[in-house]
Design a protein around this motif. Structure first.
Motif, PDB file in Angstrom:
ATOM      1  N   ALA A  80       0.856  -1.189   0.000  1.00 12.95           N
ATOM      2  CA  ALA A  80       0.000   0.000   0.000  1.00 12.95           C
ATOM      3  C   ALA A  80       0.891   1.239   0.000  1.00 12.95           C
ATOM      4  N   HIS A  81       0.312   2.363  -0.421  1.00 10.36           N
ATOM      5  CA  HIS A  81       1.067   3.615  -0.485  1.00 10.36           C
ATOM      6  C   HIS A  81       0.166   4.768  -0.078  1.00 10.36           C
ATOM      7  N   GLU A  82       0.690   5.647   0.755  1.00  9.86           N
ATOM      8  CA  GLU A  82      -0.047   6.851   1.132  1.00  9.86           C
ATOM      9  C   GLU A  82       0.936   7.892   1.663  1.00  9.86           C
ATOM     10  N   ASN A  83       0.756   9.127   1.212  1.00 11.99           N
ATOM     11  CA  ASN A  83       1.549  10.260   1.702  1.00 11.99           C
ATOM     12  C   ASN A  83       3.050   9.996   1.623  1.00 11.99           C
ATOM     13  N   GLY A  84       3.463   9.446   0.502  1.00 10.38           N
ATOM     14  CA  GLY A  84       4.881   9.261   0.260  1.00 10.38           C
ATOM     15  C   GLY A  84       5.518   8.101   0.989  1.00 10.38           C
ATOM     16  N   ARG A  85       4.712   7.239   1.594  1.00 14.24           N
ATOM     17  CA  ARG A  85       5.278   6.102   2.323  1.00 14.24           C
ATOM     18  C   ARG A  85       4.631   4.802   1.845  1.00 14.24           C
ATOM     19  N   TYR A  86       5.446   3.737   1.773  1.00 13.17           N
ATOM     20  CA  TYR A  86       4.987   2.419   1.341  1.00 13.17           C
ATOM     21  C   TYR A  86       4.851   1.510   2.560  1.00 13.17           C
ATOM     22  N   TYR A  87       3.783   0.712   2.557  1.00 13.23           N
ATOM     23  CA  TYR A  87       3.513  -0.207   3.656  1.00 13.23           C
ATOM     24  C   TYR A  87       3.353  -1.617   3.101  1.00 13.23           C
ATOM     25  N   ILE A  88       3.990  -2.576   3.756  1.00 11.25           N
ATOM     26  CA  ILE A  88       3.860  -3.976   3.394  1.00 11.25           C
ATOM     27  C   ILE A  88       3.257  -4.716   4.587  1.00 11.25           C
ATOM     28  N   TYR A  89       2.016  -5.195   4.417  1.00 12.84           N
ATOM     29  CA  TYR A  89       1.391  -6.053   5.415  1.00 12.84           C
ATOM     30  C   TYR A  89       1.690  -7.493   5.005  1.00 12.84           C
ATOM     31  N   TYR A  90       2.156  -8.288   5.930  1.00  6.25           N
ATOM     32  CA  TYR A  90       2.562  -9.645   5.560  1.00  6.25           C
ATOM     33  C   TYR A  90       2.188 -10.628   6.668  1.00  6.25           C
ATOM     34  N   THR A  91       2.100 -11.900   6.281  1.00  5.30           N
ATOM     35  CA  THR A  91       1.816 -12.984   7.202  1.00  5.30           C
ATOM     36  C   THR A  91       3.108 -13.713   7.536  1.00  5.30           C
ATOM     37  N   ALA A  92       3.276 -14.093   8.809  1.00  6.01           N
ATOM     38  CA  ALA A  92       4.414 -14.907   9.212  1.00  6.01           C
ATOM     39  C   ALA A  92       4.075 -15.641  10.501  1.00  6.01           C
ATOM     40  N   LYS A  93       4.787 -16.735  10.725  1.00 10.51           N
ATOM     41  CA  LYS A  93       4.628 -17.497  11.960  1.00 10.51           C
ATOM     42  C   LYS A  93       5.525 -16.892  13.031  1.00 10.51           C
ATOM     43  N   LYS A  94       4.907 -16.511  14.144  1.00  9.76           N
ATOM     44  CA  LYS A  94       5.653 -15.946  15.261  1.00  9.76           C
ATOM     45  C   LYS A  94       6.533 -17.012  15.898  1.00  9.76           C
ATOM     46  N   LYS A  95       7.721 -16.654  16.333  1.00  5.88           N
ATOM     47  CA  LYS A  95       8.607 -17.610  16.986  1.00  5.88           C
ATOM     48  C   LYS A  95       7.897 -18.243  18.180  1.00  5.88           C
ATOM     49  N   GLY A  96       7.763 -19.559  18.142  1.00  2.00           N
ATOM     50  CA  GLY A  96       7.102 -20.271  19.205  1.00  2.00           C
ATOM     51  C   GLY A  96       5.603 -20.077  19.258  1.00  2.00           C
ATOM     52  N   GLY A  97       5.033 -19.422  18.231  1.00  2.00           N
ATOM     53  CA  GLY A  97       3.610 -19.118  18.257  1.00  2.00           C
ATOM     54  C   GLY A  97       2.899 -19.466  16.969  1.00  2.00           C
ATOM     55  N   ASN A  98       1.872 -18.698  16.660  1.00  2.00           N
ATOM     56  CA  ASN A  98       1.049 -18.983  15.497  1.00  2.00           C
ATOM     57  C   ASN A  98       1.227 -17.902  14.443  1.00  2.00           C
ATOM     58  N   LEU A  99       0.391 -17.966  13.410  1.00  2.00           N
ATOM     59  CA  LEU A  99       0.463 -17.004  12.316  1.00  2.00           C
ATOM     60  C   LEU A  99      -0.053 -15.636  12.753  1.00  2.00           C
ATOM     61  N   CYS A 100       0.640 -14.600  12.310  1.00  2.00           N
ATOM     62  CA  CYS A 100       0.284 -13.227  12.634  1.00  2.00           C
ATOM     63  C   CYS A 100       0.352 -12.374  11.371  1.00  2.00           C
ATOM     64  N   VAL A 101      -0.287 -11.222  11.419  1.00  2.00           N
ATOM     65  CA  VAL A 101      -0.138 -10.198  10.392  1.00  2.00           C
ATOM     66  C   VAL A 101       0.809  -9.139  10.922  1.00  2.00           C
ATOM     67  N   GLY A 102       1.913  -8.930  10.214  1.00  2.00           N
ATOM     68  CA  GLY A 102       2.868  -7.899  10.567  1.00  2.00           C
ATOM     69  C   GLY A 102       2.888  -6.795   9.528  1.00  2.00           C
ATOM     70  N   VAL A 103       3.673  -5.750   9.772  1.00  2.00           N
ATOM     71  CA  VAL A 103       3.750  -4.637   8.836  1.00  2.00           C
ATOM     72  C   VAL A 103       5.158  -4.058   8.848  1.00  2.00           C
ATOM     73  N   ALA A 104       5.602  -3.631   7.676  1.00  2.00           N
ATOM     74  CA  ALA A 104       6.871  -2.924   7.516  1.00  2.00           C
ATOM     75  C   ALA A 104       6.611  -1.705   6.644  1.00  2.00           C
ATOM     76  N   SER A 105       7.468  -0.695   6.744  1.00  2.00           N
ATOM     77  CA  SER A 105       7.246   0.520   5.961  1.00  2.00           C
ATOM     78  C   SER A 105       8.557   1.101   5.473  1.00  2.00           C
ATOM     79  N   SER A 106       8.446   1.935   4.424  1.00  2.00           N
ATOM     80  CA  SER A 106       9.618   2.574   3.833  1.00  2.00           C
ATOM     81  C   SER A 106       9.192   3.829   3.093  1.00  2.00           C
ATOM     82  N   ALA A 107      10.109   4.771   2.970  1.00  2.00           N
ATOM     83  CA  ALA A 107       9.865   5.969   2.164  1.00  2.00           C
ATOM     84  C   ALA A 107      10.054   5.693   0.678  1.00  2.00           C
ATOM     85  N   SER A 108      10.604   4.523   0.340  1.00  2.00           N
ATOM     86  CA  SER A 108      10.839   4.137  -1.047  1.00  2.00           C
ATOM     87  C   SER A 108      10.265   2.758  -1.290  1.00  2.00           C
ATOM     88  N   ALA A 109       9.722   2.550  -2.485  1.00  2.00           N
ATOM     89  CA  ALA A 109       9.161   1.239  -2.803  1.00  2.00           C
ATOM     90  C   ALA A 109      10.210   0.147  -2.715  1.00  2.00           C
TER      91      ALA A 109
END
Length: 513
Positions: free
Chosen positions: A89-118
């Motif tokens: 996703a992109h808004e106001n000059g920033r890119y966001y990546i929502y992603y799925t991953a298995k938490k260490k010792g846990g279950n699946l979660c939705v996480g997010v990372a962001s950057s000023a550049s794609a």
């Protein structure tokens, strides 16, 4: 943002170009795309292959180039496996990546990372939601008041339970959920949706929000995926599922289509970038990225031409751009640039160590499983892979060569080891030798070849000069039916198994499709 109000798009003058699906050949499951100005940026599932989440760029939605990765060097600190379904996703000059991953010792979660550049670098903000049965397929959307929400799927099907699609307010920094979660809708057993709905992708058109989603079995030989749509005048519903669902089903060329996102081009047309299995290469090439135009009926509901994936189609090309269709399907890596191209992959649990020396790739060995791995996505059921390996550089029990890889416990390959050429297989973590031959005496370099037909029938051979080839399995194909895991396609590439600090030296690597 991914949200796009298609009702206010203004058409611009264009010329039309033709393309053939797939636009992302090879294993690019769960693709996501966003347009920023004249640029399209996309990403896709990595599963257990690093580097995580490719960043792809295009000017026309058809010709794509890998230009980086969200996590190029290491895994997110909190996660250990199952890197699925990134949403860009992109808004106001920033890119966001929502992603799925298995938490260490846990279950699946939705996480997010962001950057000023794609293309990054991306800063990871950690998990946003981790339910007891797992949370996957995150997607951001703003409501009519401009409030920001995260939408995701509760992974109930992993335990034989229903799969609600949830929504919840999110702070503007995209670092935490606020308020109360609410259910949009869930799967209806006994319908085409079967055991699940997932992969929500929401766009606003006029008074309605439209939620494009996937239903039933996503992956593997028994897949039954399809695409449905629901709509509501409010993010919180009530949501109405279209009575003509699924709006996309399989055809003679593509099966199990689903899990994509919607993007609008500058001319005002809407497109769906999603995945499907080719009926010929099927699970061996994995879930490939397809593009289809979304049409809108007089009843206000979306539909796809012929209710199934397009084999060939046309798309506007603003500014006179042209499309060459899929990228060159053949691979040639000569190792002269002093770096690896962005399309190489390796298992998430084992980052390879390598160097370059005057046009040669020097790959450090590993004693684990099938050894150190550098692989490429396969894109066809029929291909020939070859490599040249320096025989004189192998010492101390190392086994190195050319391999078809399902995962680190399931692979088949041809290798040089202790002055012998070895045809080997690993199945379920158990290593066996199929055939051996003496390596040619007095030769500095030996070429190894793998020829695959129908995705899993494999022939192996070696040559001292690249002209005269000596079969190692005497014309009877090795059956590699067992290779691809349920959620991945086969990779082909280079492996080096042996003591730590031992190395193998490769001159080049090629794949002809």
């Amino acid at each position: 943002m991914n949200q796009q109000d298609t009702a206010v798009s203004e058409p611009v003058a264009t010329q039309t170009i033709s393309y053939t699906n797939p636009v992302l050949p090879g294993d690019y499951a769960d693709p996501s795309v966003v347009r920023v100005g004249d640029d399209y940026w996309a990403t896709a599932t990595s599963s257990e292959w690093a580097p995580l989440f490719p960043i792809l760029h295009s000017k026309n939605l058809v010709d794509w180039e890998t230009v980086g990765h969200v996590f190029p060097d290491k895994l997110p600190d909190w996660a250990e496996a199952h890197f699925w379904a990134p949403e860009i996703a992109h808004e106001n000059g920033r890119y966001y990546i929502y992603y799925t991953a298995k938490k260490k010792g846990g279950n699946l979660c939705v996480g997010v990372a962001s950057s000023a550049s794609a293309t990054g670098p991306y800063v990871d903000h950690g998990p946003l939601v981790c339910q007891e049965v797992g949370s996957i397929d995150g997607y951001e959307i703003r409501d009519k008041n401009g409030d920001l929400y995260l939408v995701w799927k509760e992974d109930g099907n992993s335990r034989g339970l229903p799969t609600p699609i949830w929504g919840q307010r999110m702070n503007e920094e995209r670092t935490a959920l606020t308020g109360e979660m609410f259910e949009m809708f869930r799967n209806d057993p006994g319908t085409w949706e079967g055991g699940l709905v997932e992969g929500p992708a929401i766009v606003r058109r006029g008074d309605y929000f439209y939620n494009f989603y996937a239903g039933d079995k996503c992956c593997g030989r028994e897949c039954t995926y399809g695409v449905g749509v629901a709509r509501a005048t409010s993010i919180k519903g009530p949501w109405e599922k279209y009575d003509q669902n699924p709006i996309m089903k399989q055809n003679e060329e593509w099966k199990c289509p689903g899990h994509g996102t919607v993007v609008s081009d500058p001319s005002g047309r809407d497109y769906f970038l999603y995945h499907a299995y080719n009926t010929d290469s099927f699970v061996y090439a994995g879930r490939q990225g397809l593009l289809d135009e979304i049409k809108w009926g007089e009843d206000g509901w979306p539909y796809f031409e012929n209710n199934s994936p397009a084999i060939t189609a046309q798309i506007p090309a603003p500014g006179g751009a042209t499309a060459s269709g899929a990228e060159d399907l053949d691979i040639s890596e000569e190792f002269n640039d002093g770096n690896l191209s962005d399309t190489w992959q390796w298992p998430v649990e084992q980052k390879p160590a390598y160097t370059f020396n005057e046009g040669l790739l020097v790959l450090e060995a590993s004693p684990d499983n099938i050894g150190t791995v550098l692989g490429k996505r396969t894109i066809d059921e029929d291909y020939t892979a070859t490599t040249a390996i320096r025989k004189s550089a192998l010492h101390g029990g190392i086994m190195a060569g050319l391999t078809a890889i399902g995962d680190t416990d399931n692979a088949v390959g041809i290798a040089l080891s202790d002055e012998q050429i070895v045809l080997w297989a690993m199945k379920g973590g158990s290593l066996s030798t199929i055939a051996r031959a003496a390596a040619p005496a007095g030769e500095e370099m030996v070429q190894l070849r793998l020829t695959t037909e129908e995705g899993d029938q494999m022939q192996f051979a070696w040559s001292a000069d690249g002209t005269t080839w000596h079969p190692l399995n005497e014309g009877e194909a090795v059956d590699a039916f067992y290779l691809p895991p349920w959620d991945r396609g086969v990779r082909v590439g280079l492996t080096a198994k042996g003591p730590e600090n031992a190395t193998a030296v490769f001159d080049w690597f090629r794949v002809d499709n």
